[in-house]
Write a protein that holds these residues in place. Structure first.
Motif, PDB file in Angstrom:
ATOM      1  N   GLU A  52       0.824  -1.126  -0.011  1.00 13.06           N
ATOM      2  CA  GLU A  52       0.171   0.057  -0.039  1.00 13.06           C
ATOM      3  C   GLU A  52       0.913   1.255  -0.141  1.00 13.06           C
ATOM      4  O   GLU A  52       1.550   1.273   0.821  1.00 13.06           O
ATOM      5  N   SER A  53       0.593   2.206  -1.016  1.00  9.50           N
ATOM      6  CA  SER A  53       1.555   3.333  -1.131  1.00  9.50           C
ATOM      7  C   SER A  53       0.675   4.422  -2.008  1.00  9.50           C
ATOM      8  O   SER A  53      -0.313   3.951  -2.804  1.00  9.50           O
ATOM      9  N   GLU A  54       0.914   5.694  -1.427  1.00 11.69           N
ATOM     10  CA  GLU A  54       0.145   6.328  -2.514  1.00 11.69           C
ATOM     11  C   GLU A  54       0.801   6.484  -3.804  1.00 11.69           C
ATOM     12  O   GLU A  54       0.150   7.363  -4.828  1.00 11.69           O
ATOM     13  N   ILE A  55       1.888   6.120  -4.027  1.00 17.07           N
ATOM     14  CA  ILE A  55       2.665   6.079  -5.434  1.00 17.07           C
ATOM     15  C   ILE A  55       1.924   4.553  -5.918  1.00 17.07           C
ATOM     16  O   ILE A  55       2.137   3.605  -5.365  1.00 17.07           O
ATOM     17  N   LEU A  56       1.470   4.952  -7.046  1.00 22.89           N
ATOM     18  CA  LEU A  56       0.654   3.761  -7.812  1.00 22.89           C
ATOM     19  C   LEU A  56       1.751   2.619  -8.190  1.00 22.89           C
ATOM     20  O   LEU A  56       1.293   1.495  -8.144  1.00 22.89           O
ATOM     21  N   LEU A  57       2.751   3.115  -8.905  1.00 22.95           N
ATOM     22  CA  LEU A  57       3.784   2.001  -9.187  1.00 22.95           C
ATOM     23  C   LEU A  57       4.459   1.069  -8.052  1.00 22.95           C
ATOM     24  O   LEU A  57       5.282   0.178  -8.439  1.00 22.95           O
ATOM     25  N   ALA A  58       4.528   1.949  -6.987  1.00 24.76           N
ATOM     26  CA  ALA A  58       5.333   1.215  -5.774  1.00 24.76           C
ATOM     27  C   ALA A  58       4.950  -0.057  -5.311  1.00 24.76           C
ATOM     28  O   ALA A  58       3.655  -0.150  -4.910  1.00 24.76           O
ATOM     29  N   ASN A  59       5.483  -1.297  -5.599  1.00 25.69           N
ATOM     30  CA  ASN A  59       5.428  -2.597  -5.152  1.00 25.69           C
ATOM     31  C   ASN A  59       6.073  -2.837  -3.770  1.00 25.69           C
ATOM     32  O   ASN A  59       5.587  -3.994  -3.246  1.00 25.69           O
ATOM     33  N   ASN A  60       6.964  -1.974  -3.384  1.00 24.83           N
ATOM     34  CA  ASN A  60       7.633  -2.450  -2.066  1.00 24.83           C
ATOM     35  C   ASN A  60       8.274  -1.215  -1.591  1.00 24.83           C
ATOM     36  O   ASN A  60       8.366  -0.071  -2.438  1.00 24.83           O
ATOM     37  N   GLU A  61       9.085  -1.247  -0.710  1.00 24.64           N
ATOM     38  CA  GLU A  61       9.636  -0.243   0.127  1.00 24.64           C
ATOM     39  C   GLU A  61      10.768   0.414  -0.863  1.00 24.64           C
ATOM     40  O   GLU A  61      10.939   1.823  -0.820  1.00 24.64           O
TER      41      GLU A  61
END
Length: 219
Positions: A52-61
């Protein structure tokens, strides 16, 4: 004599019954009173929740870490002028972008050549690679399918100040670009073979840079 024959028959009959009993023990086992256990299915693992992230492309930290840097760098271009230094046909060229959300606009950039020759609209058809992850994030916001191949990417951190960002550049394979970071902003991007080697700077939109846009474009 008859009695002896009778006793012999009895002994023979007992021996025959004993042998039959032994033979039956080596055949199919007789079912016992214990019920047979029914095999159970192996439980499947519960799928983990997506990152979960506000950045749509982010799949991990790690991806979120790099994309935060990339998006912060792009945000600088909306308030400050962007300076891109790279090698042209005659030597080092500096391309200036004035602040604006739409950097694809031809009136948003101009180039100073090695001898100070000003070449307008150098980036009219494409943007510097600095914006690759930013544009991909923007496209992700409008994609109906979050797993669309267009959004495929990967990030590797090779040093405290360098990330390798890979994405599609029109082909089937992911193409990689090295991004160097200074003070939380992208300061350089390059390929391993140095076919692309570009430095990036951010300055306030003022002085000679701002004056040139006024002189050249009239505003």
């Amino acid at each position: 004599m008859a009695r002896h024959r009778y006793i012999g028959l009895v002994i023979f009959s007992l021996l025959t019954l004993g042998m039959s009993g032994c033979a039956s023990s080596t055949g199919t086992p007789v079912a016992s009173g214990t019920p047979t256990e029914t095999p159970t299915e192996t439980p499947t693992e519960t799928p983990t929740d997506p990152y979960e992230s506000e950045i749509l492309l982010a799949n991990n930290e790690l991806e979120e870490e790099f994309l935060q840097i990339a998006l912060a760098s792009c945000a600088q271009t909306q308030t400050k002028s962007l300076i891109v230094l790279d090698s042209g046909a005659s030597g080092l060229e500096a391309t200036y972008f004035r602040p604006g959300e739409d950097l694809l606009n031809p009136e948003n950039s101009y180039t100073d050549g090695p001898l100070g020759d000003r070449i307008a609209n150098r980036y009219t058809e494409f943007l510097p690679r600095l914006f690759d992850p930013c544009l991909l994030e923007q496209q992700a916001a409008y994609a109906d399918d979050p797993n669309a191949p267009l959004l495929e990417h990967s990030v590797v951190k090779v040093s405290p100040f360098r990330y390798v960002w890979s994405q599609h550049q029109g082909g089937a394979n992911l193409e990689s670009l090295n991004y160097d970071v200074t003070d939380g902003l992208i300061s350089q991007y390059s390929t391993d073979d140095n076919q692309i080697f570009t430095e990036v700077g951010y300055t306030e939109f003022e002085g000679d840079v701002a004056n040139f846009f006024i002189e050249y474009y009239g505003y």
